[in-house]
Scaffold this active site. Structure first.
Site, PDB file in Angstrom:
ATOM      1  CD  GLU A 113      50.857  54.362  -3.683  1.00 35.10           C
ATOM      2  OE1 GLU A 113      50.202  54.135  -4.092  1.00 35.10           O
ATOM      3  OE2 GLU A 113      51.538  54.923  -2.787  1.00 35.10           O
TER       4      GLU A 113
ATOM      5  NE  ARG B 152      38.815  56.626  -9.326  1.00 38.36           N
ATOM      6  CZ  ARG B 152      40.276  56.469  -9.027  1.00 38.36           C
ATOM      7  NH1 ARG B 152      41.119  56.210  -9.650  1.00 38.36           N
ATOM      8  NH2 ARG B 152      40.452  56.221  -7.981  1.00 38.36           N
TER       9      ARG B 152
ATOM     10  CE  LYS C 107      43.824  53.217  -1.772  1.00 40.07           C
ATOM     11  NZ  LYS C 107      45.261  53.639  -2.474  1.00 40.07           N
TER      12      LYS C 107
HETATM   13  P1  ATP Z   1      43.138  56.566  -3.842  1.00 36.65           P
HETATM   14  O1  ATP Z   1      42.676  57.202  -4.465  1.00 36.65           O
HETATM   15  O2  ATP Z   1      41.847  55.999  -3.348  1.00 36.65           O
HETATM   16  O3  ATP Z   1      44.227  56.326  -3.652  1.00 36.65           O
HETATM   17  P2  ATP Z   1      43.555  54.692  -6.183  1.00 36.65           P
HETATM   18  O4  ATP Z   1      43.339  54.432  -7.877  1.00 36.65           O
HETATM   19  O5  ATP Z   1      44.971  55.094  -5.433  1.00 36.65           O
HETATM   20  O6  ATP Z   1      42.659  55.463  -4.790  1.00 36.65           O
HETATM   21  P3  ATP Z   1      44.590  52.107  -5.275  1.00 36.65           P
HETATM   22  O7  ATP Z   1      45.179  52.058  -3.992  1.00 36.65           O
HETATM   23  O8  ATP Z   1      46.047  52.194  -6.492  1.00 36.65           O
HETATM   24  O9  ATP Z   1      44.270  53.370  -5.218  1.00 36.65           O
HETATM   25  O10 ATP Z   1      44.068  51.641  -6.423  1.00 36.65           O
HETATM   26  C1  ATP Z   1      43.739  49.709  -6.136  1.00 36.65           C
HETATM   27  C2  ATP Z   1      42.982  49.208  -7.689  1.00 36.65           C
HETATM   28  O11 ATP Z   1      41.678  49.556  -6.967  1.00 36.65           O
HETATM   29  C3  ATP Z   1      43.350  50.145  -8.253  1.00 36.65           C
HETATM   30  O12 ATP Z   1      43.356  48.852  -9.870  1.00 36.65           O
HETATM   31  C4  ATP Z   1      42.304  51.202  -8.932  1.00 36.65           C
HETATM   32  O13 ATP Z   1      41.744  51.324 -10.400  1.00 36.65           O
HETATM   33  C5  ATP Z   1      41.283  50.504  -7.644  1.00 36.65           C
HETATM   34  N1  ATP Z   1      40.602  51.317  -7.806  1.00 36.65           N
HETATM   35  C6  ATP Z   1      41.122  52.519  -6.914  1.00 36.65           C
HETATM   36  N2  ATP Z   1      39.520  53.716  -6.506  1.00 36.65           N
HETATM   37  C7  ATP Z   1      38.512  52.727  -7.143  1.00 36.65           C
HETATM   38  C8  ATP Z   1      37.083  53.540  -8.097  1.00 36.65           C
HETATM   39  N3  ATP Z   1      36.709  54.602  -7.157  1.00 36.65           N
HETATM   40  N4  ATP Z   1      36.185  52.887  -8.456  1.00 36.65           N
HETATM   41  C9  ATP Z   1      36.210  51.196  -9.184  1.00 36.65           C
HETATM   42  N5  ATP Z   1      37.917  50.823  -9.110  1.00 36.65           N
HETATM   43  C10 ATP Z   1      39.939  51.739  -8.030  1.00 36.65           C
HETATM   44 MG    MG Z   2      47.026  54.676  -6.526  1.00 37.69          MG
END
Ligand code: ATP
Ligand code: MG
Length: 559
Positions: free
Chosen positions: A37, A263, A273
């Site tokens: 995202e 994760r 983020k």
């Molecule tokens: P954040 O909380 O940092 O925004 P998010 O999961 O909401 O993390 P996204 O942009 O939706 O962030 O993530 C894109 C992809 O990266 C998704 O498939 C998510 O599952 C993966 N991802 C995000 N954070 C991690 C992590 N700490 N370890 C492994 N994969 C991750």
């Molecule tokens: Mg997300």
């Protein structure tokens, strides 16, 4: 047996895909996607997901999409989209012609929403957000049907179209899936599919008044792209029944398999983020690329080689259990990569003047020094030796403890790549008593020759005063003092975990002159001090700035 378990535990997804390919599932094709995202910059956790998705596709000769999951225009921006592309490319992956935006599927998603309504599987609800929450029930109590749940298909169609036509205010109505308000899985209690949001979208402008929710968008976007294995993190496990339900109701082109993995959480860093945005916005760090942040742009600016991050992701593996990874594992991967590739140079971080009194004033010598102790192919460089040198202040003490290996009055040490010297005299500032200069003598017979029968202490590094360049050097320590700053504790603010000493700036450092002409992006070992990288933002031709990438040995576990 234990061996087999550990291999399968190291990346269970590889095993699943491998079995699927063997069984000719999906015609033995592998299609994955990395779906961020665009609401911030990518971090080390995303690196794990990127390496996994692009890595599996490459390994099984498949394809991987880079898809921006842009259903939340209020928090997203083109800046983030650009940065994410740069970061994925830097990490070493190529989506070729497979860059996508969920927003480019909005027309198709809208059609599918109409189809769900026509099938009696979705309805427009006019309860307030608060009422929807109350009606939803709890984990212990089933939810209640909304009084609007039984609107006719015609009325639902008319209202949903009116929502998109801008006839209603934001928040007055939503489109919900009609599933089961008493399901033990809260995600199945008639989840919201669309909401009214008057917002300009970075890709679609003002075309849309209604925006689809993540859960509705995600699986259908996967299906449009022909994704075979939809890899996501564990928190989506409870969403899988909904993912499957949506695909089952609609005539989607295929039905991808969602597989959840743990994760990455890395000690002393933050992988969210949202929280990183706060650090940037409140200026606790210098920006998204602050070298102390484990964002991809921060690690790039600090000098981490992308290969070391890829190796790290391979080494930590993929499992179903959430855990916290220790920092030394990442740093070890960085060291391993740099040890092999980084040429050795000398840099004096805290210069102390040293005059060799028996060396002629007008003389200089060019000495050959190897650029790598174990790799002759890296060749040699020229070092200029002269009467006036700098050594590091920390390599001299007036009153040495027993077995002291560095310089002290009357003792001998070897200057790296050069001669053995002896300290004869110490000159101090009369007022402060601070050591200002050392007066030494050198032994001209000791170049590359070990003097017999004499005790020489250690080897110290040096530069010639007139043949060195000045630089600022930035040393980094962990950004957080707390091993798990991700864990939210009521009443505690994440900023109270920040390490006040995470950045030390040394000015007036003196480096081998060869460092003035190095190519952008090269990495060096400053002997005995660590691995260093010219700061790509602040370093200028006549004002060099170097970042310490990592120390030579693990200093963290000792602390
Ligand atoms: P954040 O909380 O940092 O925004 P998010 O999961 O909401 O993390 P996204 O942009 O939706 O962030 O993530 C894109 C992809 O990266 C998704 O498939 C998510 O599952 C993966 N991802 C995000 N954070 C991690 C992590 N700490 N370890 C492994 N994969 C991750
Ligand atoms: Mg997300």
């Amino acid at each position: 047996m234990s061996n087999i378990t550990s291999i399968s535990a190291s990346n269970f997804i590889r095993n699943i895909i491998s079995e699927d390919v063997k069984a000719n599932k999906n015609g033995a094709q592998v299609v994955t996607r990395f779906p961020p995202e665009p609401n911030g910059y990518l971090h080390i956790g995303h690196a794990k997901a990127i390496c996994l998705n692009f890595g599996m596709a490459a390994e099984f000769k498949g394809k991987c999409y880079l898809r921006f999951d842009d259903t939340n225009p209020g928090k997203e921006s083109v800046e983030y989209i650009k940065a994410m592309q740069e970061d994925v490319r830097w990490l070493g992956f190529d989506w070729e012609d497979r860059l996508r935006y969920a927003s480019s599927y909005f027309d198709q998603l809208y059609e599918w929403a109409l189809e769900l309504i026509k099938k009696g599987k979705a309805y427009v609800d006019s309860l307030s957000a608060e009422e929807i929450r109350t009606y939803r029930g709890t984990l212990k109590e089933p939810g209640k049907d909304s009084p609007f749940r039984n609107r006719s298909i015609e009325e639902n169609l008319r209202m949903f179209e009116a929502m998109q036509a801008g006839k209603f205010d934001d928040g007055t109505h939503v489109l919900r899936a009609k599933i089961d308000m008493s399901s033990p899985n809260m995600n199945m209690r008639d989840p919201t599919l669309y909401r009214i949001r008057r917002m300009t979208h970075h890709q679609t402008g003002d075309k849309w008044i209604v925006y689809p929710m993540y859960d509705f968008t995600h699986g259908l976007s996967d299906a449009i792209e022909g994704v075979t294995h939809s890899l996501c993190t564990l928190e989506f496990e409870d969403h899988r029944p909904l993912y499957d339900w949506i695909l089952d109701q609609l005539d989607a082109p295929c039905h991808p398999q969602q597989i959840e993995f743990a994760r990455l959480a890395l000690e002393y860093t933050m992988t969210s983020k949202r929280k990183l945005t706060r650090l940037v916005e409140e200026a606790h760090v210098s920006g998204w690329d602050d070298p102390r942040m484990h964002t991809l742009s921060g690690m790039r600016r600090r000098g981490y080689p992308p290969a070391s991050i890829r190796n790290f992701c391979e080494r930590i593996g993929v499992s179903k259990n959430n855990s916290t990874t220790e920092m030394f594992i990442l740093e070890d991967c960085v060291r391993q990569e740099l040890d092999v590739r980084a040429p050795r140079v000398m840099g004096v971080l805290r210069p102390l003047r040293l005059v060799i009194e028996n060396y002629p004033e007008d003389q200089i010598e060019e000495l050959d020094a190897r650029s790598h102790p174990n790799d002759e192919s890296m060749g040699t460089r020229k070092l200029i030796f002269s009467r006036e040198l700098y050594i590091d202040r920390e390599d001299f003490v007036e009153e040495p403890p027993p077995k002291y290996k560095r310089l002290s009055p009357g003792s001998e040490v070897r200057l790296r790549n050069a001669y053995v010297i002896r300290c004869d005299r110490v000159i101090k500032d009369e007022q402060s008593g601070e050591v200002k200069e050392l007066r030494c003598s050198y032994d001209s017979r000791t170049l590359g020759v070990k003097p017999e029968g004499r005790k020489i202490g250690g080897v110290i590094h040096w530069v010639s005063i007139d043949h060195s360049v000045s630089a600022e050097v930035r040393l980094y320590d962990r950004l957080f003092m707390k091993a798990n700053p991700n864990k939210e504790i009521p009443g505690e603010d994440i900023t109270s975990y920040l390490n006040p000493n995470s950045l030390e700036i040394l000015t007036g450092c003196r480096l081998e002159a060869s460092l003035n002409e190095t190519e952008q992006g090269s990495r060096f070992q400053f002997e005995r001090e660590g691995y260093f990288f010219k700061d790509p933002v602040d370093s200028k031709e006549d004002a060099l700035v170097f970042n310490r990438i990592v120390t030579l040995r693990d200093a963290w576990t000792k602390k």
